[in-house]
Design a protein around this motif. Structure first.
Motif, PDB file in Angstrom:
ATOM      1  N   ASP A 299     110.395  70.158  48.493  1.00  0.00           N
ATOM      2  CA  ASP A 299     110.178  69.581  49.818  1.00  0.00           C
ATOM      3  C   ASP A 299     109.092  70.344  50.588  1.00  0.00           C
ATOM      4  N   GLY A 300     109.124  71.662  50.499  1.00  0.00           N
ATOM      5  CA  GLY A 300     108.170  72.474  51.232  1.00  0.00           C
ATOM      6  C   GLY A 300     106.736  72.297  50.763  1.00  0.00           C
ATOM      7  N   LEU A 301     106.555  71.996  49.477  1.00  0.00           N
ATOM      8  CA  LEU A 301     105.211  71.876  48.917  1.00  0.00           C
ATOM      9  C   LEU A 301     104.694  70.438  48.913  1.00  0.00           C
ATOM     10  N   ARG A 302     105.456  69.517  49.475  1.00  0.00           N
ATOM     11  CA  ARG A 302     105.034  68.115  49.495  1.00  0.00           C
ATOM     12  C   ARG A 302     103.671  67.931  50.166  1.00  0.00           C
ATOM     13  N   PRO A 303     103.392  68.557  51.326  1.00  0.00           N
ATOM     14  CA  PRO A 303     102.067  68.369  51.936  1.00  0.00           C
ATOM     15  C   PRO A 303     100.920  68.811  51.037  1.00  0.00           C
ATOM     16  N   LEU A 304     101.121  69.884  50.297  1.00  0.00           N
ATOM     17  CA  LEU A 304     100.049  70.354  49.419  1.00  0.00           C
ATOM     18  C   LEU A 304      99.862  69.428  48.232  1.00  0.00           C
ATOM     19  N   ARG A 305     100.945  68.815  47.757  1.00  0.00           N
ATOM     20  CA  ARG A 305     100.803  67.839  46.673  1.00  0.00           C
ATOM     21  C   ARG A 305     100.043  66.614  47.178  1.00  0.00           C
ATOM     22  N   GLU A 306     100.313  66.212  48.407  1.00  0.00           N
ATOM     23  CA  GLU A 306      99.563  65.107  49.001  1.00  0.00           C
ATOM     24  C   GLU A 306      98.090  65.474  49.161  1.00  0.00           C
ATOM     25  N   ALA A 307      97.839  66.732  49.493  1.00  0.00           N
ATOM     26  CA  ALA A 307      96.450  67.183  49.650  1.00  0.00           C
ATOM     27  C   ALA A 307      95.668  67.025  48.357  1.00  0.00           C
ATOM     28  N   MET A 308      96.332  67.184  47.207  1.00  0.00           N
ATOM     29  CA  MET A 308      95.650  67.030  45.930  1.00  0.00           C
ATOM     30  C   MET A 308      95.155  65.609  45.723  1.00  0.00           C
ATOM     31  N   LEU A 309      95.893  64.625  46.249  1.00  0.00           N
ATOM     32  CA  LEU A 309      95.444  63.236  46.155  1.00  0.00           C
ATOM     33  C   LEU A 309      94.192  63.022  46.999  1.00  0.00           C
ATOM     34  N   PHE A 310      94.197  63.552  48.217  1.00  0.00           N
ATOM     35  CA  PHE A 310      93.002  63.451  49.066  1.00  0.00           C
ATOM     36  C   PHE A 310      91.817  64.173  48.424  1.00  0.00           C
ATOM     37  N   LEU A 311      92.090  65.315  47.800  1.00  0.00           N
ATOM     38  CA  LEU A 311      91.031  66.078  47.145  1.00  0.00           C
ATOM     39  C   LEU A 311      90.419  65.276  45.999  1.00  0.00           C
ATOM     40  N   ARG A 312      91.274  64.622  45.222  1.00  0.00           N
ATOM     41  CA  ARG A 312      90.790  63.820  44.098  1.00  0.00           C
ATOM     42  C   ARG A 312      89.906  62.675  44.585  1.00  0.00           C
ATOM     43  N   TRP A 313      90.367  61.967  45.634  1.00  0.00           N
ATOM     44  CA  TRP A 313      89.568  60.862  46.157  1.00  0.00           C
ATOM     45  C   TRP A 313      88.270  61.367  46.789  1.00  0.00           C
ATOM     46  N   GLY A 314      88.339  62.525  47.422  1.00  0.00           N
ATOM     47  CA  GLY A 314      87.129  63.089  47.997  1.00  0.00           C
ATOM     48  C   GLY A 314      86.068  63.354  46.941  1.00  0.00           C
ATOM     49  N   LYS A 315      86.483  63.877  45.811  1.00  0.00           N
ATOM     50  CA  LYS A 315      85.529  64.162  44.736  1.00  0.00           C
ATOM     51  C   LYS A 315      84.980  62.860  44.142  1.00  0.00           C
ATOM     52  N   ARG A 316      85.826  61.844  44.076  1.00  0.00           N
ATOM     53  CA  ARG A 316      85.339  60.558  43.575  1.00  0.00           C
ATOM     54  C   ARG A 316      84.255  59.997  44.480  1.00  0.00           C
ATOM     55  N   PHE A 317      84.504  60.036  45.792  1.00  0.00           N
ATOM     56  CA  PHE A 317      83.510  59.528  46.727  1.00  0.00           C
ATOM     57  C   PHE A 317      82.249  60.397  46.733  1.00  0.00           C
ATOM     58  N   LYS A 318      82.416  61.689  46.561  1.00  0.00           N
ATOM     59  CA  LYS A 318      81.254  62.573  46.602  1.00  0.00           C
ATOM     60  C   LYS A 318      80.337  62.354  45.398  1.00  0.00           C
ATOM     61  N   HIS A 319      80.938  62.216  44.220  1.00  0.00           N
ATOM     62  CA  HIS A 319      80.142  62.140  42.992  1.00  0.00           C
ATOM     63  C   HIS A 319      80.035  60.725  42.428  1.00  0.00           C
ATOM     64  N   GLY A 320      80.687  59.758  43.063  1.00  0.00           N
ATOM     65  CA  GLY A 320      80.622  58.392  42.557  1.00  0.00           C
ATOM     66  C   GLY A 320      81.370  58.214  41.255  1.00  0.00           C
ATOM     67  N   ARG A 321      82.558  58.760  41.195  1.00  0.00           N
ATOM     68  CA  ARG A 321      83.357  58.677  39.972  1.00  0.00           C
ATOM     69  C   ARG A 321      84.532  57.719  40.162  1.00  0.00           C
ATOM     70  N   GLY A 322      85.155  57.357  39.048  1.00  0.00           N
ATOM     71  CA  GLY A 322      86.363  56.536  39.106  1.00  0.00           C
ATOM     72  C   GLY A 322      86.128  55.148  39.654  1.00  0.00           C
ATOM     73  N   GLY A 323      84.937  54.613  39.424  1.00  0.00           N
ATOM     74  CA  GLY A 323      84.659  53.250  39.850  1.00  0.00           C
ATOM     75  C   GLY A 323      84.307  53.088  41.316  1.00  0.00           C
ATOM     76  N   VAL A 324      84.024  54.180  42.021  1.00  0.00           N
ATOM     77  CA  VAL A 324      83.628  54.072  43.435  1.00  0.00           C
ATOM     78  C   VAL A 324      82.194  54.558  43.593  1.00  0.00           C
ATOM     79  N   ARG A 325      81.528  54.058  44.612  1.00  0.00           N
ATOM     80  CA  ARG A 325      80.154  54.468  44.877  1.00  0.00           C
ATOM     81  C   ARG A 325      80.127  55.762  45.685  1.00  0.00           C
ATOM     82  N   PRO A 326      79.105  56.579  45.509  1.00  0.00           N
ATOM     83  CA  PRO A 326      79.012  57.814  46.307  1.00  0.00           C
ATOM     84  C   PRO A 326      78.981  57.494  47.795  1.00  0.00           C
ATOM     85  N   ASN A 327      79.786  58.226  48.547  1.00  0.00           N
ATOM     86  CA  ASN A 327      79.848  58.024  49.992  1.00  0.00           C
ATOM     87  C   ASN A 327      80.289  59.336  50.629  1.00  0.00           C
TER      88      ASN A 327
END
Length: 350
Positions: free
Chosen positions: A100-128
């Motif tokens: 329970d205590g680490l739930r926010p950090l696990r959620e942060a990993m999802l945001f981090l993953r999407w951030g890298k996708r948008f930054k580098h244009g990976r995973g079917g998304v355009r760089p933004n």
């Protein structure tokens, strides 16, 4: 502007022109790239054990048994702020409280993953970059230092250096080596530079095993910038960074061994590290190693390295290469070009 890691042989002082960092133009991006550091789960237990020991010292209880599940969430998330996803998942399996205590950090990993996708244009998304920054900021708000460093990098690339430094500072304060390294480099680039603060943060990151920080700290020690000039200490940090895969450090430690600067002169060690730097794609090392092979009569190998150096922009290598090619047969010349065309640099930490 072409940067150098070591002065040219023609300069009167071998150490007069060592740059503190490759910080001009687009080439400086790599100095600020956050690195994902794998941390063993055992480190969390050691940190928590230290916390509980400190807490129990003021308690009347003499028991040595600690109930880690009662650790306050804010302390737990602060300790785990720079954990990567695998380590977060492992820690979340310890008990329900940690999950329970680490739930926010696990959620942060999802945001981090999407951030890298948008930054580098990976995973079917355009760089933004805007969307990447938004994702990183959301991850940073959840407490992840990895997201903080990435947010700082985006701000830096946008020219908003103060905002970038602010996020580096937050990550550094939470013990993230990449944040500490980037903060140290930021102080190197400040107008005027704040060398003492730079060395302070580079040292902390270096002790944590961050190879870029180790290299930058070695340069500061080499120049006596923000700290007394200390060639043996500079060589020690060059060697650590080289052993960690940092190519520029491989080249510099080779020259330390070659000139006996900070280390006992060793031709064998100098040659070993020069070859490693060359094989990892360092153009000056390819030129130097090619010259060494030429002096030893290894004509074919020498031409391969000189050709690679020439392709990387070392114009001085071209003249030596052409002299050697005139001594080779047409078959040997063709073979050399085939080897150069098929060559691939070994992976490195830059």
């Amino acid at each position: 502007m072409k940067q150098r890691t070591w002065p040219d042989r023609s300069e009167c002082s071998r150490f007069a022109a060592l740059p503190l960092a490759e910080i001009n133009g687009k080439k400086d991006k790599e100095l600020h790239q956050p690195e994902v550091h794998s941390r063993k789960y055992g480190s969390l237990s050691r940190q928590i054990h230290f916390y509980t020991r400190s807490s129990s010292s003021s308690s009347s209880s003499s028991s040595d048994v600690h109930d880690f599940s009662t650790l306050p969430y804010d302390v737990l998330t602060r300790i785990a702020a720079n954990f990567t996803l695998p380590n977060l998942l492992a820690a979340s399996l310890v008990c329900r409280s940690w999950r329970d205590g680490l739930r926010p950090l696990r959620e942060a990993m999802l945001f981090l993953r999407w951030g890298k996708r948008f930054k580098h244009g990976r995973g079917g998304v355009r760089p933004n970059l805007r969307k990447a920054l938004d994702s990183f900021l959301k991850g940073a708000a959840c407490g992840s230092t990895l997201a903080m460093v990435d947010a700082g990098l985006i701000y830096w690339e946008m020219g908003k250096k103060e905002e970038g430094i602010a996020w580096y500072r937050k990550a550094a304060a939470l013990g993230d080596p990449a944040g500490q390294c980037n903060l140290g480099i930021s102080y190197l680039q400040a107008e005027p530079p704040n060398m003492k603060e730079a060395v302070k943060w580079l040292y902390q990151a270096s002790c944590a095993g961050h190879v870029r920080a180790q290299y930058q700290l070695a340069l500061c020690l080499h120049h006596g910038r923000g700290v007394d000039c200390n060639l043996p200490e500079a060589a020690r940090w060059y060697l650590k960074a080289a052993e960690g895969g940092y190519v520029r450090a491989m080249y510099n430690i080779s020259l330390c061994y070659s000139f006996g600067e900070g280390l006992v002169h060793s031709h064998r060690q100098a040659r070993k590290w020069m070859k490693r730097a060359a094989d990892h794609g360092h153009s000056k090392a390819q030129f130097e190693h090619g010259l060494g092979l030429f002096s030893e009569g290894e004509m074919m190998k020498a031409v391969v390295y000189l050709e690679l150096a020439t392709r990387a922009g070392e114009t001085a290598a071209s003249h030596v290469k052409n002299v050697i090619l005139q001594q080779l047969s047409a078959t040997s010349r063709d073979r050399v070009m085939i080897l150069a065309d098929s060559w691939r640099a070994l992976p490195s930490s830059r």
